[in-house]
Design an enzyme around this catalytic site. Structure first.
Site, mmCIF file in Angstrom:
data_model
loop_
_atom_site.group_PDB
_atom_site.id
_atom_site.type_symbol
_atom_site.label_atom_id
_atom_site.label_comp_id
_atom_site.label_asym_id
_atom_site.label_seq_id
_atom_site.Cartn_x
_atom_site.Cartn_y
_atom_site.Cartn_z
ATOM 1 N N LYS A 177 -12.093 -2.246 9.296
ATOM 2 C CA LYS A 177 -12.035 -2.027 7.837
ATOM 3 C C LYS A 177 -12.596 -3.234 7.094
ATOM 4 C CE LYS A 177 -8.117 -2.384 5.123
ATOM 5 N NZ LYS A 177 -6.766 -1.971 4.723
ATOM 6 N N ASP A 181 0.509 2.220 9.636
ATOM 7 C CA ASP A 181 0.251 1.011 8.837
ATOM 8 C C ASP A 181 1.554 0.561 8.201
ATOM 9 O OD1 ASP A 181 -1.251 -1.024 7.771
ATOM 10 O OD2 ASP A 181 -2.592 0.249 6.613
ATOM 11 N N ARG A 225 -12.581 -4.458 3.121
ATOM 12 C CA ARG A 225 -12.144 -4.140 1.764
ATOM 13 C C ARG A 225 -13.088 -4.813 0.791
ATOM 14 N NH1 ARG A 225 -7.853 -2.054 -0.914
ATOM 15 N NH2 ARG A 225 -6.517 -1.826 0.905
ATOM 16 N N HIS A 237 0.680 -11.692 7.109
ATOM 17 C CA HIS A 237 -0.643 -11.720 7.712
ATOM 18 C C HIS A 237 -1.061 -13.159 7.954
ATOM 19 C CE1 HIS A 237 -5.205 -10.838 7.328
ATOM 20 N NE2 HIS A 237 -4.840 -10.999 8.559
ATOM 21 N N GLN A 281 -1.074 -11.197 -1.499
ATOM 22 C CA GLN A 281 -1.854 -12.253 -2.166
ATOM 23 C C GLN A 281 -1.402 -13.576 -1.541
ATOM 24 O OE1 GLN A 281 -4.241 -11.332 -4.361
ATOM 25 N NE2 GLN A 281 -4.952 -13.427 -4.624
ATOM 26 N N ASP A 303 11.899 -3.058 -28.309
ATOM 27 C CA ASP A 303 10.744 -3.978 -28.278
ATOM 28 C C ASP A 303 10.280 -4.299 -26.857
ATOM 29 O OD1 ASP A 303 12.798 -5.525 -27.368
ATOM 30 O OD2 ASP A 303 12.730 -7.011 -28.967
ATOM 31 N N GLY A 304 10.904 -3.646 -25.854
ATOM 32 C CA GLY A 304 10.446 -3.846 -24.472
ATOM 33 C C GLY A 304 11.240 -4.907 -23.721
#
Ligand code: R5P
Length: 297
Positions: free
Chosen positions: A192, A219, A194, A130, A96, A37-38
């Site tokens: 850049k 990077d 995004r 960041h 995020q 069932d995962g």
């Protein structure tokens, strides 16, 4: 001090064995599988003896790994582990790091909170810092960061005769400047923007004073690969020789490893995420960080 027991979550066996044999620490077993069932099944067949335990789990494709990791940590504690540390060579969700749009979850903070509740300490490699100055802004446990830039410089010195180090965006300038200084090569940082998960726009700067050199794009992460693919495309269109794409964490979503190869790039990564492009080994640096963490947590 009792030597810690190392346990590899699935997929982390090679690195765990390397650490174990370098430090003379025992490597135990952990079993993990999915029920039909995962749901996740986790078992620790190795007998624990009240000493410290270190779980090794890189967190690329993190959602499928996260719950079994939390279960494993809780289980080794129940079975008697005195302390439980985490080696997460790639630390997910760090990008995020703010609410870019109203209502978004700041998942870097949420993951940090969950890991801080489950582990006593953590060692990782170049997390994407960041907008955070350090991991302690979001992690409530002691953390150690390993920096892979010296491995990158070393690789370039041994493999590229006349390099031009290139950062694909302003965020990469921290690596690029350090690597270029160490290699003794010029560097440039591209611009850049995004626009979406798979949509980046990159602008080359005038790099003609260095024409003839081999571009080495540096990077921290290759994720969807769009950043590197676009940079490679522009360099090839501007008649530069085949570039090298050098990254610490090769996530390679969307088969971007194949797309980069097809675009004419040579791709090299560190073994924070197991992949055929791994040519930089973090094992030695990890052993130093682990010894330090065990003696001064
Ligand atoms: C930027 O924030 C990072 O340093 C990388 O440039 C970025 O994460 C790469 O992402 P992708 O491979 O999806 O373009």
């Amino acid at each position: 001090m009792t030597s810690p027991l190392l346990l590899a979550m699935p997929g982390n066996e090679v690195l765990t064995e390397e650490i174990g044999s370098a430090l003379g620490w025992k490597v135990g077993e952990i079993e993990e599988r999915r029920f039909p069932d995962g749901e996740s099944y986790v078992r620790v067949p190795t007998r624990l003896d009240d000493g410290p335990v270190v779980l090794v789990c890189t967190l690329a494709q993190p959602d499928e790994k996260f719950l079994p990791l939390i279960f494993a940590s809780a289980t080794v504690r129940e079975l008697g582990a005195s302390r439980v540390g985490l080696v997460a060579p790639y630390l997910a969700y760090m990008r995020q790091d703010r609410r870019f749009n109203p209502g978004e979850a700041i998942t870097s903070r949420l993951v940090a909170k969950l890991l801080s509740q489950s582990f006593d300490w953590m060692v990782t490699v170049d997390p994407h810092l960041h907008r955070y100055g350090s991991l302690s802004e979001i992690y409530a446990i002691p953390t150690r960061i390993i920096h892979a830039a010296p491995l990158m410089s070393d690789w370039i010195k041994r493999n590229v005769a006349q390099p031009l180090i290139i950062g694909p965006d302003s965020e990469s300038e921290q690596w690029v400047a350090a690597v270029a200084r160490e290699v003794g090569a010029p560097y440039s940082v591209l611009e850049k923007v995004r626009r979406g998960d798979r949509d980046v726009q990159i602008t080359l700067k005038d790099m003609h004073p260095w024409s003839g050199r081999t571009p080495v794009l540096v990077d921290d992460i290759i994720s969807s690969g769009r950043t590197m693919i676009e940079a490679v495309r522009l360099l090839r269109a501007d008649n530069w020789p085949s570039p090298v794409c050098l990254a610490i964490h090769g996530i390679f979503a969307d088969q971007s490893d194949e797309l980069l190869a097809a675009a004419g790039a040579r791709v090299v990564t560190a073994n924070t995420v197991p992949h055929s492009t791994n040519q930089l080994s973090i094992s030695r640096l990890l052993t130093f960080a682990l010894l330090e963490m065990m003696s001064h947590p």
